[in-house]
Design an enzyme around this catalytic site. Structure first.
Site, PDB file in Angstrom:
ATOM      1  N   GLY A  51       0.953  -1.141  -0.008  1.00 35.92           N
ATOM      2  CA  GLY A  51      -0.080   0.233   0.016  1.00 35.92           C
ATOM      3  C   GLY A  51       0.786   1.372   0.089  1.00 35.92           C
ATOM      4  O   GLY A  51       2.024   1.215   0.666  1.00 35.92           O
ATOM      5  N   THR A  89       4.994   1.407   6.417  1.00 35.46           N
ATOM      6  CA  THR A  89       3.425   0.855   6.680  1.00 35.46           C
ATOM      7  C   THR A  89       2.839   1.967   7.796  1.00 35.46           C
ATOM      8  O   THR A  89       3.419   2.222   8.866  1.00 35.46           O
ATOM      9  CB  THR A  89       3.246  -0.663   7.277  1.00 35.46           C
ATOM     10  N   ILE A  90       1.514   2.337   7.327  1.00 36.86           N
ATOM     11  CA  ILE A  90       0.970   3.392   8.225  1.00 36.86           C
ATOM     12  C   ILE A  90       0.260   2.383   9.402  1.00 36.86           C
ATOM     13  O   ILE A  90      -0.047   2.877  10.270  1.00 36.86           O
ATOM     14  CB  ILE A  90      -0.383   3.847   7.699  1.00 36.86           C
ATOM     15  N   ASP A  91       0.400   0.760   9.130  1.00 36.80           N
ATOM     16  CA  ASP A  91      -0.082   0.163  10.341  1.00 36.80           C
ATOM     17  C   ASP A  91       0.880  -0.027  11.544  1.00 36.80           C
ATOM     18  O   ASP A  91       0.542  -0.426  12.540  1.00 36.80           O
ATOM     19  CB  ASP A  91      -0.364  -1.253   9.693  1.00 36.80           C
ATOM     20  N   VAL A 148      -7.723   8.350   3.405  1.00 41.57           N
ATOM     21  CA  VAL A 148      -7.681   9.787   3.630  1.00 41.57           C
ATOM     22  C   VAL A 148      -5.957   9.598   4.517  1.00 41.57           C
ATOM     23  O   VAL A 148      -5.230  10.386   4.449  1.00 41.57           O
ATOM     24  CB  VAL A 148      -8.533  10.254   4.498  1.00 41.57           C
ATOM     25  N   ASP A 170       1.577  -6.835  -5.863  1.00 40.62           N
ATOM     26  CA  ASP A 170       2.126  -8.103  -6.406  1.00 40.62           C
ATOM     27  C   ASP A 170       3.271  -8.738  -5.875  1.00 40.62           C
ATOM     28  O   ASP A 170       4.277  -8.110  -5.311  1.00 40.62           O
ATOM     29  CB  ASP A 170       2.731  -7.926  -7.868  1.00 40.62           C
ATOM     30  N   GLU A 196      -9.946  -1.036  12.024  1.00 36.60           N
ATOM     31  CA  GLU A 196     -10.536  -2.129  10.913  1.00 36.60           C
ATOM     32  C   GLU A 196     -10.918  -3.508  11.444  1.00 36.60           C
ATOM     33  O   GLU A 196     -11.891  -4.277  11.349  1.00 36.60           O
ATOM     34  CB  GLU A 196      -9.774  -2.155   9.795  1.00 36.60           C
ATOM     35  N   GLY A 202       6.188  -2.930   3.350  1.00 34.48           N
ATOM     36  CA  GLY A 202       5.736  -3.244   4.663  1.00 34.48           C
ATOM     37  C   GLY A 202       6.063  -4.963   4.713  1.00 34.48           C
ATOM     38  O   GLY A 202       6.845  -5.381   4.095  1.00 34.48           O
ATOM     39  N   MET A 206      -7.760   2.599  10.066  1.00 34.82           N
ATOM     40  CA  MET A 206      -6.905   1.664   9.597  1.00 34.82           C
ATOM     41  C   MET A 206      -6.263   0.596  10.455  1.00 34.82           C
ATOM     42  O   MET A 206      -5.925   0.968  11.332  1.00 34.82           O
ATOM     43  CB  MET A 206      -5.987   1.936   8.295  1.00 34.82           C
TER      44      MET A 206
HETATM   45  O1  F6P Z   1      -0.879  -0.933   3.979  1.00 33.60           O
HETATM   46  C1  F6P Z   1      -1.578  -1.003   5.084  1.00 33.60           C
HETATM   47  C2  F6P Z   1      -3.150  -0.812   4.886  1.00 33.60           C
HETATM   48  O2  F6P Z   1      -3.415   0.440   4.842  1.00 33.60           O
HETATM   49  C3  F6P Z   1      -4.062  -1.380   5.889  1.00 33.60           C
HETATM   50  O3  F6P Z   1      -4.070  -0.455   7.026  1.00 33.60           O
HETATM   51  C4  F6P Z   1      -5.274  -1.590   5.224  1.00 33.60           C
HETATM   52  O4  F6P Z   1      -6.080  -2.403   5.977  1.00 33.60           O
HETATM   53  C5  F6P Z   1      -4.710  -1.977   3.976  1.00 33.60           C
HETATM   54  O5  F6P Z   1      -3.705  -1.420   3.797  1.00 33.60           O
HETATM   55  C6  F6P Z   1      -5.791  -1.663   2.872  1.00 33.60           C
HETATM   56  O6  F6P Z   1      -5.185  -2.238   1.683  1.00 33.60           O
HETATM   57  P1  F6P Z   1      -5.535  -1.766   0.212  1.00 33.60           P
HETATM   58  O7  F6P Z   1      -4.673  -0.515  -0.093  1.00 33.60           O
HETATM   59  O8  F6P Z   1      -5.097  -2.990  -0.648  1.00 33.60           O
HETATM   60  O9  F6P Z   1      -7.137  -1.654  -0.149  1.00 33.60           O
END
Ligand code: F6P
Length: 375
Positions: free
Chosen positions: A14, A135-137, A300, A77, A232, A112, A179
């Site tokens: 992501g 990663t934002i997570d 966002v 990918d 989430e 990530g 998220m």
């Molecule tokens: O990469 C982290 C993340 O933003 C998660 O927080 C989120 O659940 C997921 O990616 C969403 O994935 P995608 O961009 O494939 O919809």
């Protein structure tokens, strides 16, 4: 090692703020400081399959520090399971071949958890791989933090701040979904910083009755609005028990068929989970008698310009990465450690997820100020 190196750089998984700042740091250190050549690979590992490249010279690297997303594009990918013409194929050997064809001396993969695993797989095939955590997570392990997390945290905190005034004015429960499917760092951090009354994260299964009770307690004390920050992936105790049992079945599976069955069950449970925040808000409305509203912050949180901390992190990690390449250090992730950086073997990082420890200071502090975690 020869003097003028040729390195590749790609962003995978992501997108998030700070990726361009990292590309810039890697690129400028390599081009300006060491006099190397830098090739940008487009759309993650797919670019190496499709030979989709761009030369990152001085002008391509200028003016990108503050821009969100990634100028290289990204994708989820994976080299060993890539969708090609609608069919899943192992493209690892093609990637190895194209890396050699490009005459790369090293490949920087910014990504990530999934990217760390893919990068290790390629390193085992003989490529000179080095990674940066993104990663934002905030769930990449063995690093203090990852690119994008600080920015996302600020965005989410600001959203919760803004939700406060509307929740207060209408005497409502506002459930804000943030998220984080498997790790609750973002909901926890933004929840604490934004003063959420309830914080629900995947690491702490919740009992909706306890959440409702906390909201009603506030009402009894004259505060008839509440902010619920929910990740989430936060789930009720009953749902968490189902996931845990499917995971156990997957681990214990002795045959491929049994493993596939348990995996399918996990996919089914994931599908059932979607819409959980809306259901939670409805349940809270019924249990408390207060009107409730849902705000799903979504992408966002991943957009826009990187924060100061993410720009600094990107510049530190990116330049340290180039230094390690110069010293011939590969098969590592460049981790942030205090004010410094540290190479951590990919073997150690890959496949591990950094979840919130239940005794994390953010949790203990929040509990002391009366925040409800639904447990
Ligand atoms: O990469 C982290 C993340 O933003 C998660 O927080 C989120 O659940 C997921 O990616 C969403 O994935 P995608 O961009 O494939 O919809």
């Amino acid at each position: 090692m020869k003097k003028k190196l040729r390195i590749g750089v790609l962003t995978a998984g992501g997108d998030c703020p700070g990726l361009n700042a990292a590309i810039r740091a890697v690129g400028k250190a390599a081009v300006n400081y060491y006099g190397w050549e830098v090739i940008g690979i487009r759309d993650g590992f797919r670019g190496l399959v499709e030979e989709n490249y761009v030369r990152l010279d001085k002008s391509a690297l200028a003016g990108i520090l503050t821009i969100g997303g990634t100028i290289l594009g990204t994708s989820r990918d994976r080299p060993h399971r890539m969708l090609i013409n609608g069919e899943e194929r192992d493209m690892t050997d093609v990637i190895v071949r194209n890396y050699k064809k490009l005459k790369l001396d090293a490949l920087v993969c910014i990504g990530g958890g999934g990217t760390q695993k893919s990068a290790l797989r390629l390193a085992k095939k003989g490529l000179n791989i080095i990674t940066l955590p993104k990663t934002i997570d905030n769930d990449v392990p063995f690093t203090d933090t990852s690119l994008g997390f600080d920015t996302a945290l600020s965005v989410a905190t600001e959203a919760i701040d803004r939700l406060h005034s509307t929740a207060h004015s209408h005497h409502r429960i506002v459930v804000a979904e943030l998220m984080g499917h498997r790790a609750g760092w973002l909901a926890l951090g933004a929840g604490v910083a934004g003063g959420a009354d309830v914080i629900l994260i995947p690491e702490i299964p919740y009992d909706v009755n306890k959440v409702a009770e906390a909201i009603k307690r506030r009402s009894r004390h004259g505060t008839n609005f509440s902010i619920v920050a929910v990740a989430e992936g936060a789930m009720s105790e009953a749902e968490a028990a189902k996931f845990a049992s499917a995971h156990r079945r997957k681990e214990a599976a002795k045959t491929a068929a049994a493993k596939a069955k348990a995996r399918a069950e996990l996919v089914r449970l994931d599908e059932q989970h979607s819409g959980n925040t809306l259901r939670l808000a409805e349940e809270l409305e019924k249990l408390t008698g207060l009107e409730s509203r849902v705000t799903i912050l979504g992408y966002v949180q991943r957009g826009g310009t990187p924060s100061t901390a993410d720009r600094l992190l990107a510049t530190r990690l990116g330049t340290a990465c180039v230094h390690l390449i110069k010293d011939g250090v590969f098969e590592v992730m460049v981790a942030a450690r205090g004010d410094n950086t540290e190479p951590v073997p990919l073997e150690t990082v890959a496949g591990v997820r950094k979840q919130v420890p239940l005794d994390h200071p953010w949790i203990t502090a929040a509990r002391k100020i009366g925040t409800c975690f639904g447990d």
